[in-house]
Design a protein around this motif. Structure first.
Motif, PDB file in Angstrom:
ATOM      1  N   GLN A 168     -65.292   0.146 -30.628  1.00 25.76           N
ATOM      2  CA  GLN A 168     -64.934  -1.266 -30.698  1.00 25.76           C
ATOM      3  C   GLN A 168     -64.917  -1.787 -32.141  1.00 25.76           C
ATOM      4  O   GLN A 168     -65.735  -1.387 -32.961  1.00 25.76           O
ATOM      5  N   TRP A 170     -57.841 -13.608 -25.104  1.00 26.75           N
ATOM      6  CA  TRP A 170     -56.899 -13.319 -26.194  1.00 26.75           C
ATOM      7  C   TRP A 170     -57.220 -12.014 -26.924  1.00 26.75           C
ATOM      8  O   TRP A 170     -56.517 -11.647 -27.859  1.00 26.75           O
ATOM      9  N   VAL A 171     -58.275 -11.324 -26.500  1.00 23.86           N
ATOM     10  CA  VAL A 171     -58.785 -10.191 -27.271  1.00 23.86           C
ATOM     11  C   VAL A 171     -58.333  -8.864 -26.670  1.00 23.86           C
ATOM     12  O   VAL A 171     -58.489  -8.648 -25.460  1.00 23.86           O
ATOM     13  N   PRO A 172     -57.794  -7.944 -27.470  1.00 17.79           N
ATOM     14  CA  PRO A 172     -57.428  -6.619 -26.943  1.00 17.79           C
ATOM     15  C   PRO A 172     -58.665  -5.817 -26.561  1.00 17.79           C
ATOM     16  O   PRO A 172     -59.785  -6.130 -26.968  1.00 17.79           O
ATOM     17  N   ASP A 173     -58.450  -4.746 -25.789  1.00 17.95           N
ATOM     18  CA  ASP A 173     -59.565  -3.996 -25.206  1.00 17.95           C
ATOM     19  C   ASP A 173     -60.449  -3.299 -26.233  1.00 17.95           C
ATOM     20  O   ASP A 173     -61.609  -2.994 -25.942  1.00 17.95           O
ATOM     21  N   ASP A 174     -59.920  -3.029 -27.426  1.00 18.12           N
ATOM     22  CA  ASP A 174     -60.718  -2.297 -28.405  1.00 18.12           C
ATOM     23  C   ASP A 174     -61.430  -3.216 -29.394  1.00 18.12           C
ATOM     24  O   ASP A 174     -61.900  -2.773 -30.436  1.00 18.12           O
ATOM     25  N   TRP A 184     -56.665 -15.597 -32.920  1.00 15.89           N
ATOM     26  CA  TRP A 184     -55.494 -15.044 -33.617  1.00 15.89           C
ATOM     27  C   TRP A 184     -55.786 -14.794 -35.086  1.00 15.89           C
ATOM     28  O   TRP A 184     -55.510 -13.709 -35.624  1.00 15.89           O
ATOM     29  N   LEU A 201     -58.488 -11.951 -35.643  1.00 16.64           N
ATOM     30  CA  LEU A 201     -57.942 -10.611 -35.421  1.00 16.64           C
ATOM     31  C   LEU A 201     -56.992 -10.193 -36.546  1.00 16.64           C
ATOM     32  O   LEU A 201     -56.918  -9.016 -36.904  1.00 16.64           O
ATOM     33  N   ARG A 215     -55.504  -6.561 -36.333  1.00 15.92           N
ATOM     34  CA  ARG A 215     -55.246  -6.504 -34.894  1.00 15.92           C
ATOM     35  C   ARG A 215     -54.483  -7.758 -34.463  1.00 15.92           C
ATOM     36  O   ARG A 215     -54.461  -8.754 -35.174  1.00 15.92           O
ATOM     37  N   GLU A 216     -53.876  -7.694 -33.291  1.00 17.96           N
ATOM     38  CA  GLU A 216     -53.087  -8.806 -32.782  1.00 17.96           C
ATOM     39  C   GLU A 216     -53.728  -9.379 -31.523  1.00 17.96           C
ATOM     40  O   GLU A 216     -54.221  -8.633 -30.678  1.00 17.96           O
ATOM     41  N   ALA A 217     -53.690 -10.707 -31.425  1.00 17.16           N
ATOM     42  CA  ALA A 217     -54.160 -11.357 -30.198  1.00 17.16           C
ATOM     43  C   ALA A 217     -53.169 -11.084 -29.076  1.00 17.16           C
ATOM     44  O   ALA A 217     -51.983 -10.861 -29.316  1.00 17.16           O
ATOM     45  N   VAL A 218     -53.666 -11.104 -27.835  1.00 19.58           N
ATOM     46  CA  VAL A 218     -52.815 -10.873 -26.676  1.00 19.58           C
ATOM     47  C   VAL A 218     -52.690 -12.179 -25.896  1.00 19.58           C
ATOM     48  O   VAL A 218     -53.651 -12.929 -25.762  1.00 19.58           O
TER      49      VAL A 218
END
Length: 336
Positions: A12, A32-36, A224, A227, A232-235
């Protein structure tokens, strides 16, 4: 059973979040956070003060921020974010920058605030004129407008609720009503929904489809921007800040264009509506559709075999907008 072959959980990346003591929307931030990526949250100490300019100043004192950041040091987040809009705009542009510096110094990591992330998002979208929605009192809303004006952002219209407590209980339909009121004046380029304690995740796509403009919210921009600092990108589904297709503007949502809109494509994938096909060239020959045989016209003669109707999903148009408002506008289930 031997599970040693699994090798442990996925590694993580860490984002440290400092929130006010009354923050109740941890779950929304995670959406808004990706799984990793993991969020590590801590809160400022409780003070018996209602939501106001006084509270905003108390929860943003530099010593309070340093202590909160120190509490996160054990998990070594790669970036730090202060998740409170009023607490980060109450001191103006200079105050917001000083808060970021204080946090970065205490945590030895890049740091940002919600209000700083708002300005960053507006710059990313190329927006200089916004309508504003807040749950605050008039004085706190005035302070937000002053902060935006200091940054060269014009507020074209605004709507606020005047709340001093339990902001997280506001339903989506109230946010929609305020948004419609705020954008009715003087052609804004975007809508800003302020306050990290105001639920917004599900309402952003609906408002963008209805209002035909970017919609940003406090929690959205905080995640956003944090990240971005770690690459990293927000989802998030159909949000102009996160989705390049949605950022194409009203033309991308207009069904008269050659390609289906992003809203229609997404809804079609969910089984709600059929996408609008491209119009053929003027000189194209369109063959007539074959009329099916009588036996083929009723593939589900036994009604028990027919597929269930799709769940209601907004389609970005006035009728769908009202359906969403009526059926889903109550918002997320409030925490107990």
């Amino acid at each position: 059973m031997d599970v040693s072959f699994l090798g442990g959980p996925q590694p993580q990346r860490g984002v440290g979040i400092v929130a006010p003591f009354d923050f109740a929307l941890d779950r929304e931030l995670w959406r808004w956070v990706p799984d990793d990526v993991s969020l590590y949250l801590t809160r400022t100490p409780f003070v018996p003060v209602e939501v106001s300019l006084d509270l905003a100043r108390l929860v943003s004192e530099h010593e309070t921020l340093r202590e909160a950041v120190n509490a996160l040091s054990a998990v070594a987040p790669e970036v730090l974010a202060y998740a409170c809009t009023s607490g980060s705009f109450v001191g103006g542009i200079a105050g917001e920058r000083a808060m970021s510096v204080a946090m970065a110094g205490a945590g030895e990591a890049p740091a940002l605030t919600t209000s700083g992330a708002v300005l960053e998002a507006l710059e990313e979208l190329g927006v200089r004129r916004v309508a504003v929605v807040t749950p605050y009192t008039r004085s706190v809303t005035d302070s937000l407008e002053d902060f935006l004006g200091e940054a060269g952002i014009a507020v074209t219209g605004r709507s606020y609720l005047g709340l001093t407590r339990e902001i997280w209980r506001v339903p989506y339909r109230d946010v929609v009503d305020m948004a419609r009121e705020a954008v009715a004046e003087d052609a804004p380029e975007a809508l800003l929904i302020s306050c990290t304690n105001l639920p917004t995740y599900d309402v952003i796509p609906q408002l963008e489809a209805e209002l035909r403009m970017p919609v940003i919210s406090a929690n959205q921009v905080t995640v956003w921007a944090a990240l971005r600092r770690i690459g990293r990108e927000a989802v998030g589904y159909y949000q102009a800040l996160l989705d390049p297709v949605a950022r194409r503007g009203p033309a991308a949502m207009n069904q008269s264009t050659a390609e289906p809109s992003a809203a229609d494509r997404a809804a079609a994938e969910l089984g709600a509506v059929e996408p609008v096909p491209p119009e053929p060239p003027p000189d194209a020959v369109v063959e007539a559709e074959a009329v099916p045989d009588e036996e083929e016209s009723a593939p589900y003669a036994d009604s028990s075999l027919a597929p269930a109707p799709a769940d209601p999903v907004f389609d970005g148009h006035e009728a769908g907008s009202q359906q969403w408002y009526d059926e889903w506008g109550r918002g997320p289930q409030p925490p107990v």
